[in-house]
Design a protein around this motif. Sequence first.
Motif, short mmCIF file in Angstrom:
data_model
loop_
_atom_site.label_atom_id
_atom_site.label_comp_id
_atom_site.label_asym_id
_atom_site.label_seq_id
_atom_site.Cartn_x
_atom_site.Cartn_y
_atom_site.Cartn_z
N ALA A 288 47.73 3.69 -6.50
CA ALA A 288 47.13 5.37 -6.37
C ALA A 288 45.67 5.52 -5.40
O ALA A 288 45.24 5.47 -4.61
CB ALA A 288 47.57 6.13 -6.63
N PHE A 289 44.59 4.89 -7.13
CA PHE A 289 42.94 4.73 -6.64
C PHE A 289 42.97 4.05 -5.31
O PHE A 289 42.46 3.83 -4.77
CB PHE A 289 42.60 3.82 -7.58
CG PHE A 289 40.88 4.17 -7.82
CD1 PHE A 289 40.36 5.12 -7.77
CD2 PHE A 289 40.72 2.69 -7.40
CE1 PHE A 289 38.78 5.04 -8.44
CE2 PHE A 289 39.23 3.00 -6.95
CZ PHE A 289 38.54 4.16 -7.39
N GLY A 290 43.76 2.68 -4.98
CA GLY A 290 43.41 1.69 -4.04
C GLY A 290 43.64 2.45 -2.26
O GLY A 290 43.08 2.16 -1.78
N THR A 291 44.96 2.31 -2.55
CA THR A 291 45.65 3.63 -1.64
C THR A 291 44.52 4.90 -1.33
O THR A 291 44.04 4.32 0.07
CB THR A 291 46.78 4.02 -1.67
OG1 THR A 291 47.45 3.33 -2.01
CG2 THR A 291 47.48 4.39 -0.28
N VAL A 292 44.27 5.33 -2.64
CA VAL A 292 43.29 6.65 -1.67
C VAL A 292 41.57 5.97 -1.29
O VAL A 292 40.94 7.04 -0.59
CB VAL A 292 43.61 7.89 -2.84
CG1 VAL A 292 42.59 9.06 -1.79
CG2 VAL A 292 44.77 8.29 -2.61
N VAL A 293 41.30 5.52 -1.92
CA VAL A 293 39.98 5.18 -1.55
C VAL A 293 39.08 4.76 -0.35
O VAL A 293 38.86 5.02 0.35
CB VAL A 293 39.72 4.19 -3.10
CG1 VAL A 293 38.09 3.90 -2.48
CG2 VAL A 293 39.12 4.95 -4.59
N SER A 294 40.46 3.33 -0.10
CA SER A 294 40.37 2.46 0.58
C SER A 294 40.77 3.26 1.98
O SER A 294 39.85 2.99 3.02
CB SER A 294 41.05 1.55 1.29
OG SER A 294 42.99 1.62 0.73
N SER A 295 41.84 4.08 2.25
CA SER A 295 42.01 5.56 3.47
C SER A 295 41.09 5.82 3.32
O SER A 295 40.29 6.04 4.64
CB SER A 295 43.35 5.63 3.20
OG SER A 295 44.14 4.94 2.78
N LEU A 296 40.47 6.93 2.65
CA LEU A 296 38.35 7.79 2.90
C LEU A 296 37.49 6.74 3.42
O LEU A 296 37.06 7.42 3.93
CB LEU A 296 38.43 7.95 1.34
CG LEU A 296 39.32 8.59 0.43
CD1 LEU A 296 38.93 9.65 -0.36
CD2 LEU A 296 40.02 10.09 1.59
N ILE B 211 36.88 -0.51 5.79
CA ILE B 211 36.52 -1.74 6.48
C ILE B 211 37.23 -1.83 8.35
O ILE B 211 37.53 -1.81 9.47
CB ILE B 211 35.35 -2.31 6.75
CG1 ILE B 211 33.96 -1.50 5.54
CG2 ILE B 211 34.84 -3.36 7.67
CD1 ILE B 211 32.79 -2.96 5.87
N LEU B 212 37.90 -3.18 6.98
CA LEU B 212 39.31 -3.75 8.59
C LEU B 212 40.26 -2.05 8.62
O LEU B 212 40.47 -2.33 9.72
CB LEU B 212 40.10 -4.40 7.37
CG LEU B 212 41.18 -5.16 7.74
CD1 LEU B 212 40.81 -5.57 9.25
CD2 LEU B 212 41.89 -6.16 7.31
N GLY C 224 44.91 8.94 12.03
CA GLY C 224 44.70 6.94 11.73
C GLY C 224 44.96 7.69 10.46
O GLY C 224 44.74 6.37 9.45
N LEU C 225 44.73 7.98 9.50
CA LEU C 225 44.90 8.14 7.93
C LEU C 225 46.22 7.56 7.61
O LEU C 225 46.28 7.46 6.67
CB LEU C 225 44.59 9.55 7.64
CG LEU C 225 44.71 9.70 5.64
CD1 LEU C 225 43.86 9.10 5.18
CD2 LEU C 225 44.33 11.35 5.86
N GLY C 226 47.40 8.42 8.08
CA GLY C 226 48.87 8.12 8.24
C GLY C 226 48.86 6.68 8.11
O GLY C 226 49.80 5.88 7.30
N ARG C 227 48.13 6.16 8.90
CA ARG C 227 48.82 4.24 9.73
C ARG C 227 47.90 3.74 7.87
O ARG C 227 47.66 2.37 7.58
CB ARG C 227 47.98 3.48 10.52
CG ARG C 227 47.98 2.54 10.91
CD ARG C 227 47.19 2.22 12.24
NE ARG C 227 47.22 0.88 11.94
CZ ARG C 227 47.25 0.20 13.14
NH1 ARG C 227 46.70 0.19 14.46
NH2 ARG C 227 47.60 -1.20 13.45
N ALA C 228 46.56 4.48 8.21
CA ALA C 228 45.77 3.81 6.47
C ALA C 228 46.05 3.31 5.28
O ALA C 228 46.10 2.46 4.17
CB ALA C 228 44.71 4.62 7.05
N LEU C 229 46.96 4.43 5.24
CA LEU C 229 48.30 5.17 4.19
C LEU C 229 49.11 4.03 3.85
O LEU C 229 48.95 3.44 2.93
CB LEU C 229 48.19 6.51 3.55
CG LEU C 229 47.06 7.34 3.46
CD1 LEU C 229 47.94 8.64 2.95
CD2 LEU C 229 46.64 7.06 1.93
N GLY C 230 49.56 3.61 4.91
CA GLY C 230 50.83 3.20 4.94
C GLY C 230 50.87 1.64 5.48
O GLY C 230 51.34 0.82 5.48
#
Length: 320
Positions: free
Chosen positions: A83-91, A179-180, A238-244
């Motif tokens: 959860a931490f990695g998903t939220v932080v990388s997406s933000l 960044i990616l 965009g956030l939806g794609r970043a999360l998944g």
Amino acid sequence: MEITSATPPGPPPPRKTSRAGDRIFLGLSRGSGILLLVIMAAIAVFLTVRATSALSKNEGDFFTTFEWAANSTPPKFGIAVLAFGTVVSSLIAMLIAVPVAIGIALFISHYAPRRLAAPLSYVIDLLAAVPSIVYGLWGALFLVPHLGGLYTWLDDYFGWTGIFAYQGGAARSLFTIGILLAIMILPIVTSVSREVFLQAPKMHEEAALALGATRWEVIRMSVLPFGRSGVISASMLGLGRALGETMAVATVLSPSFTIGKSLLDPGGGTFAQNIASSFKESGEIGKDALIASGLVLFVLTLLVNGAARLIIARRKEYTA
């Protein structure tokens, strides 16, 4: 002689006609909407049933355990790191991509000449269709080796915060993933924002120019207020794609079930990356545990989209 004024006859009431084509189209559109709700409900039920089976056998706390040993006996797993990695990388991706995307969209819609705007728009739309694995290979073979200088610069000037402390090594961290992901969602946010900005009322822009407003004042007073809802919608896409995102993250990230003090520390993990890398070698309970983590990602995505709808609905000027 008495003169009486007669009320002019009004328009005749509209006739209620029901053509076969209208009835068919109404039925198909209504059926499509109902089918979508049924599919969403079926997915939610499937995820819930399989997740309940795994959670009933879990020896750890599903929300706070820093471990993923779903195939061991007894199974012990948790989603704290995921959860931490998903939220932080997406933000991180959103903080980088959204301002850049808005700037590109405004440049194409209001600054660039037509000869430049058309090919630039085409290139951006083309980037949105690039497969995820291509971004992942590019990130692993090009982006990671060239981020050492940026990491060193961040450590020199912002390392005192602890968030950007760099201890050396390969740049396979959550910050690199952010960044990616920003590069990956940039075309989506840009394309939608560009189309929204192009729909801004020309009369408002011309009136502002006639009153002596500069180009930036026209954009600030006419274009940006009109396009806020569109920008929010584009950002949520965009956030939806970043999360998944799965393959790009799995290719670049060095997974580990630890949360580092610095964003530049290697390791971490995301929901999608963990599912992709662990599903093949998982047993029955392990697969159910991965499905449980997928249920959390499913709920997180619904909450994000619901929050976006609430933000738009609370501002009357967005929905006008």
